[in-house]
Design an enzyme around this catalytic site. Sequence first.
Site, PDB file in Angstrom:
ATOM      1  N   THR A 177       4.153   2.920 -21.946  1.00 19.94           N
ATOM      2  CA  THR A 177       3.552   1.671 -22.407  1.00 19.94           C
ATOM      3  C   THR A 177       2.242   1.993 -23.099  1.00 19.94           C
ATOM      4  O   THR A 177       1.463   2.817 -22.611  1.00 19.94           O
ATOM      5  CB  THR A 177       3.337   0.689 -21.239  1.00 19.94           C
ATOM      6  OG1 THR A 177       2.706  -0.501 -21.737  1.00 19.94           O
ATOM      7  CG2 THR A 177       2.463   1.278 -20.144  1.00 19.94           C
ATOM      8  N   HIS A 186       5.001   7.198  -4.751  1.00 23.06           N
ATOM      9  CA  HIS A 186       4.613   8.321  -3.892  1.00 23.06           C
ATOM     10  C   HIS A 186       5.719   8.688  -2.898  1.00 23.06           C
ATOM     11  O   HIS A 186       5.663   9.739  -2.251  1.00 23.06           O
ATOM     12  CB  HIS A 186       3.323   7.973  -3.137  1.00 23.06           C
ATOM     13  CG  HIS A 186       2.437   9.148  -2.900  1.00 23.06           C
ATOM     14  ND1 HIS A 186       2.893  10.447  -2.865  1.00 23.06           N
ATOM     15  CD2 HIS A 186       1.092   9.229  -2.676  1.00 23.06           C
ATOM     16  CE1 HIS A 186       1.894  11.269  -2.626  1.00 23.06           C
ATOM     17  NE2 HIS A 186       0.784  10.556  -2.522  1.00 23.06           N
TER      18      HIS A 186
END
Length: 495
Positions: free
Chosen positions: A414, A466
């Site tokens: 993006t 994560h």
Amino acid sequence: MTIEIKVPVLPESVADATVATWHVKQGDTVSRDQNLVDIETDKVVLEVVAPNDGVISSITGAEGDTVLAEQVIALLEESAGQAKPAAAEAKSQSSSKGEVMDIKVPVLPESVADATVATWHVQPGEAVSRDQNLVDIETDKVVLEVVAPADGSLSEILAQEGETVNAEQIIAKFVAGAGAAPAAAAPAAEAEADSDSEALSPSVRRLLAEKDIDPASIRGTGKNGRITREDVEAHLKGGSAPAPAASTTQPSTAAAPVTGMVDRTEKRVPMTRLRKTIATRLLNAKNSTAMLTTFNEVNMKPIMDIRKQYQDAFEKKHGIRLGFMSFYVKAVVEALKRFPEVNASIDGDDICYHNYFDISMAVSTPRGLVTPVLKDCDQLSLAEIEKGIKNLAIKGRDGKLSMEELQGGTFTITNGGVFGSLMSTPIINPPQSAILGMHKIQDRPMAVDGKVEILPMMYLALSYDHRIIDGKESVGFLVTVKELLEDPTRILLDV
């Protein structure tokens, strides 16, 4: 009676098309609305259906032929093996001219349960031509156009703008061959339009609210002065004429409250289906992933120097300008090869490693943010990447993206820098595990070999899940992207 089978009106900016697949052959008997042939453009595949029961007497456009809009590609003989009595023939012609047809919602893409009636472009009683766009049907990701099956007019609208509809639901009645609605209905429709000439459709209201535009500042070009979406877009581009000076919609200065308070009105517009989907997906991404963001910065001078040196030659050879995004994509693909966890996704209790590189590009459109996918980026050259990105951006702007082009990405890029963003923490696009945010390139003083130099710097932000990606892999990935961008020859040499 012989009927000409023609190529449909092609989308704007599409010069010609190709006959892709004939589903029937010469001599076949076909039924009304049966798909005869697929016409392929560089943006969409158009289906040409039988306008009536009959027999295909001739096919003049063979598969693979290049054809133009409204070119005759076949002939259909209406099924009438024997001559009809005069009275029956007259009755048949009468019913054909005034035949009532159902206007239905198209078959929706897979996984899309329902849709919303976005904008009616015609009203009951208005004469329309074959293949003219009648209504836009909005799904979570794409806008579908429903066109007129023949010359005629709408007699009744059954689903108003804003209503939720299902696949193949009847949303209007259409009278073939009729130049106007029945006499009894026409005056009523005209009176209704006259009494409500200033009414705004939901799509226009949403656009006005999103852009904070006063409707009184726009001159409507629709029927009875109605403001259309095209009027608003023209106004945004600076091409809209100012509202008449005699307009009574603006309060006079004398009528202002003595207290001098400004107008404290509020605007309330419903969310579009796309905006609802974006809101749901982003909230789910925040709640269902262990998202963390790591940052770095990159010196863009080497790439800027390459673009300056080779821009003219590149554009002359490939017909497209050399931008930054092709370098970003190349650097990302190489980094993904070195850190496959970043290109992976979680599926239940399994980790799915993708051995292909389909990069989603976040594109801002008038309807909201979409993420079309550029597939097999590891096999594309810089020029092919630039052309692919431009094609997706144009389709996104025009609402012509297909479901296939919106699904299957393994990683997202993006670029908030085009809007001036200096730094951000992008949100992961599930089921992907990471997203890279690029930002504004800005001159900053940097220490180089003990001296201060002014360099064009850009911050990089990698948001990652994560649960699957550790700090070592995330930082290593980002450093790899940085090194490749600061020394672009490494991309070409694969080192």
